[in-house]
Motif scaffolding. Structure first.
Motif, PDB file in Angstrom:
ATOM      1  N   LEU A 194     -21.491  10.018   0.078  1.00  0.00           N
ATOM      2  CA  LEU A 194     -21.156  10.388   1.586  1.00  0.00           C
ATOM      3  C   LEU A 194     -21.814   9.115   2.479  1.00  0.00           C
ATOM      4  N   HIS A 195     -22.759   8.392   2.156  1.00  0.00           N
ATOM      5  CA  HIS A 195     -23.354   7.390   3.176  1.00  0.00           C
ATOM      6  C   HIS A 195     -22.998   6.228   2.275  1.00  0.00           C
ATOM      7  N   ALA A 196     -22.304   6.018   1.446  1.00  0.00           N
ATOM      8  CA  ALA A 196     -22.187   4.632   0.552  1.00  0.00           C
ATOM      9  C   ALA A 196     -21.758   3.698   1.240  1.00  0.00           C
ATOM     10  N   ASP A 197     -21.742   2.379   0.887  1.00  0.00           N
ATOM     11  CA  ASP A 197     -21.139   1.183   1.321  1.00  0.00           C
ATOM     12  C   ASP A 197     -19.672   1.367   1.529  1.00  0.00           C
ATOM     13  N   PRO A 198     -19.376   0.368   2.548  1.00  0.00           N
ATOM     14  CA  PRO A 198     -17.740   0.596   2.948  1.00  0.00           C
ATOM     15  C   PRO A 198     -16.687   0.354   1.752  1.00  0.00           C
ATOM     16  N   GLU A 199     -17.049  -0.385   0.752  1.00  0.00           N
ATOM     17  CA  GLU A 199     -16.118  -0.815  -0.271  1.00  0.00           C
ATOM     18  C   GLU A 199     -16.190   0.641  -1.199  1.00  0.00           C
ATOM     19  N   LEU A 200     -17.211   1.556  -0.830  1.00  0.00           N
ATOM     20  CA  LEU A 200     -16.950   2.619  -1.829  1.00  0.00           C
ATOM     21  C   LEU A 200     -16.338   3.947  -1.146  1.00  0.00           C
ATOM     22  N   GLN A 201     -16.129   3.762   0.286  1.00  0.00           N
ATOM     23  CA  GLN A 201     -15.693   4.887   0.994  1.00  0.00           C
ATOM     24  C   GLN A 201     -13.973   5.312   0.181  1.00  0.00           C
ATOM     25  N   PRO A 202     -13.235   4.401   0.047  1.00  0.00           N
ATOM     26  CA  PRO A 202     -11.835   4.883  -0.489  1.00  0.00           C
ATOM     27  C   PRO A 202     -12.175   5.814  -1.386  1.00  0.00           C
ATOM     28  N   TYR A 203     -13.044   5.772  -2.477  1.00  0.00           N
ATOM     29  CA  TYR A 203     -13.156   6.541  -3.619  1.00  0.00           C
ATOM     30  C   TYR A 203     -13.783   8.099  -2.946  1.00  0.00           C
ATOM     31  N   VAL A 204     -14.602   7.950  -1.855  1.00  0.00           N
ATOM     32  CA  VAL A 204     -15.049   9.089  -1.092  1.00  0.00           C
ATOM     33  C   VAL A 204     -13.842   9.948  -0.643  1.00  0.00           C
ATOM     34  N   ALA A 205     -12.951   9.050   0.005  1.00  0.00           N
ATOM     35  CA  ALA A 205     -11.738   9.602   0.765  1.00  0.00           C
ATOM     36  C   ALA A 205     -10.848  10.281  -0.532  1.00  0.00           C
ATOM     37  N   GLU A 206     -10.615   9.697  -1.495  1.00  0.00           N
ATOM     38  CA  GLU A 206      -9.855  10.206  -2.709  1.00  0.00           C
ATOM     39  C   GLU A 206     -10.544  11.516  -3.199  1.00  0.00           C
ATOM     40  N   ALA A 207     -11.884  11.724  -3.240  1.00  0.00           N
ATOM     41  CA  ALA A 207     -12.675  12.793  -3.695  1.00  0.00           C
ATOM     42  C   ALA A 207     -12.283  13.979  -2.674  1.00  0.00           C
TER      43      ALA A 207
ATOM     44  N   PRO B 116     -11.748  24.321 -12.024  1.00  0.00           N
ATOM     45  CA  PRO B 116     -13.080  24.330 -11.571  1.00  0.00           C
ATOM     46  C   PRO B 116     -13.905  23.004 -12.098  1.00  0.00           C
ATOM     47  N   THR B 117     -13.397  22.516 -13.041  1.00  0.00           N
ATOM     48  CA  THR B 117     -14.397  21.256 -13.492  1.00  0.00           C
ATOM     49  C   THR B 117     -14.055  20.159 -12.280  1.00  0.00           C
ATOM     50  N   ALA B 118     -12.606  19.956 -12.192  1.00  0.00           N
ATOM     51  CA  ALA B 118     -12.427  18.838 -11.410  1.00  0.00           C
ATOM     52  C   ALA B 118     -12.926  19.000  -9.905  1.00  0.00           C
ATOM     53  N   ILE B 119     -12.958  20.393  -9.556  1.00  0.00           N
ATOM     54  CA  ILE B 119     -13.422  20.425  -8.118  1.00  0.00           C
ATOM     55  C   ILE B 119     -15.152  20.096  -8.190  1.00  0.00           C
ATOM     56  N   ASN B 120     -15.586  20.740  -9.141  1.00  0.00           N
ATOM     57  CA  ASN B 120     -17.387  20.449  -9.396  1.00  0.00           C
ATOM     58  C   ASN B 120     -17.515  18.814  -9.305  1.00  0.00           C
ATOM     59  N   TYR B 121     -16.727  18.111 -10.034  1.00  0.00           N
ATOM     60  CA  TYR B 121     -16.989  16.615 -10.100  1.00  0.00           C
ATOM     61  C   TYR B 121     -16.476  15.838  -8.782  1.00  0.00           C
ATOM     62  N   TYR B 122     -15.307  16.394  -8.132  1.00  0.00           N
ATOM     63  CA  TYR B 122     -14.912  15.834  -7.064  1.00  0.00           C
ATOM     64  C   TYR B 122     -15.958  16.067  -5.801  1.00  0.00           C
ATOM     65  N   ARG B 123     -16.381  17.123  -5.808  1.00  0.00           N
ATOM     66  CA  ARG B 123     -17.554  17.513  -4.806  1.00  0.00           C
ATOM     67  C   ARG B 123     -18.774  16.718  -5.037  1.00  0.00           C
ATOM     68  N   PHE B 124     -19.161  16.501  -6.378  1.00  0.00           N
ATOM     69  CA  PHE B 124     -20.197  15.735  -6.626  1.00  0.00           C
ATOM     70  C   PHE B 124     -19.927  14.245  -5.868  1.00  0.00           C
TER      71      PHE B 124
ATOM     72  N   GLN C 269      -9.332  18.883  -1.085  1.00  0.00           N
ATOM     73  CA  GLN C 269      -8.546  19.604  -0.201  1.00  0.00           C
ATOM     74  C   GLN C 269      -7.277  20.172  -0.856  1.00  0.00           C
ATOM     75  N   ARG C 270      -6.704  19.457  -1.843  1.00  0.00           N
ATOM     76  CA  ARG C 270      -5.520  19.743  -2.567  1.00  0.00           C
ATOM     77  C   ARG C 270      -5.966  20.770  -3.426  1.00  0.00           C
ATOM     78  N   LEU C 271      -7.105  20.889  -4.134  1.00  0.00           N
ATOM     79  CA  LEU C 271      -7.377  21.757  -5.017  1.00  0.00           C
ATOM     80  C   LEU C 271      -8.145  23.074  -4.293  1.00  0.00           C
ATOM     81  N   THR C 272      -8.701  23.148  -3.385  1.00  0.00           N
ATOM     82  CA  THR C 272      -9.261  24.499  -2.858  1.00  0.00           C
ATOM     83  C   THR C 272      -8.387  24.738  -1.601  1.00  0.00           C
ATOM     84  N   GLY C 273      -7.931  23.940  -1.014  1.00  0.00           N
ATOM     85  CA  GLY C 273      -7.110  24.341   0.412  1.00  0.00           C
ATOM     86  C   GLY C 273      -8.270  24.145   1.622  1.00  0.00           C
TER      87      GLY C 273
END
Length: 208
Positions: free
Chosen positions: A182-195, A168-176, A200-204
């Motif tokens: 969501l609209h961050a600079d391109p340099e930060l998009q890999p972290y968005v993709a990771e989240a 539950p905590t992991a989902i909460n923070y990944y979602r945050f 998807q892995r934790l919730t399906g």
């Protein structure tokens, strides 16, 4: 400084600003760099951590000498708490630069919070070093006991929660993280993709 760590600010820019700061501590122009902490002890800690992460022992040795000299100069002088030199920051970061994570952690843990009031960087490095040395529950406690909710740290807390099996905590923070950047600079998009991948892995749920 965390945006610089993640590549959103060029390393050359950071190095130039730190070099200028080292030689001109009283320069008021640093306010034009909002990513560089405000306040003498906070800037010392940020510089020490930056050089420590890059194993720049030469810069750290110079910082240790400068801080020790400054500490001797104000030993019997009334100086604001956050303006007093803190050689311990540079010494702890020097251990980190030399690859001695255990010594670095013990030094950072031994530093009283009163040396630099409200130093979020000190809590941050303790959190990261505790996690890096496998002391996951202590790392989680350090994070959860603070009010620091910067996005990069939220991502690290999400990873830690997943490692601890705290879904539950992991989902909460990944979602945050996914929503905040969501609209961050391109340099930060890999972290968005990771989240998103983690969600998807934790919730399906399919990645959005």
């Amino acid at each position: 400084m965390e945006l610089a760590e993640m590549g959103a600010i060029p390393r050359e820019t950071v190095e130039a600003v730190l070099a200028r700061w080292f030689h001109h501590r009283a320069d008021r122009g640093f306010s034009f760099f909002p990513w560089f902490a405000d306040g003498p002890c906070h800037r010392t800690l940020e510089a020490a951590l930056w050089w420590g992460a890059r194993r720049d022992t030469a810069s750290l040795q110079r910082l240790v000498s400068q801080e020790e000299s400054g500490a001797r100069a104000v030993r019997n002088v009334a100086v604001a708490i956050d303006a007093r030199p803190v050689p311990g920051f540079a010494r702890a970061a020097l251990a980190l630069a030399r690859g001695d994570t255990s010594l670095a952690l013990s030094r950072f843990l031994a530093l009283p919070d009163s040396l630099c009031p409200d130093a979020q960087q000190l809590r941050e490095v303790r959190f990261r070093l505790l996690a890096a040395t496998g002391r996951d529950h202590q790392a989680a406690a350090v994070f959860d006991g603070s009010h620091d909710r910067r996005v990069p740290l939220m991502l690290e807390r999400a990873r830690l929660a997943e490692r601890l099996g705290d879904r539950p905590t992991a989902i909460n923070y990944y979602r945050f993280v996914a929503q905040a950047w969501l609209h961050a600079d391109p340099e930060l998009q890999p972290y968005v993709a990771e989240a998103r991948a983690a969600l998807q892995r934790l919730t399906g749920e399919p990645a959005r």
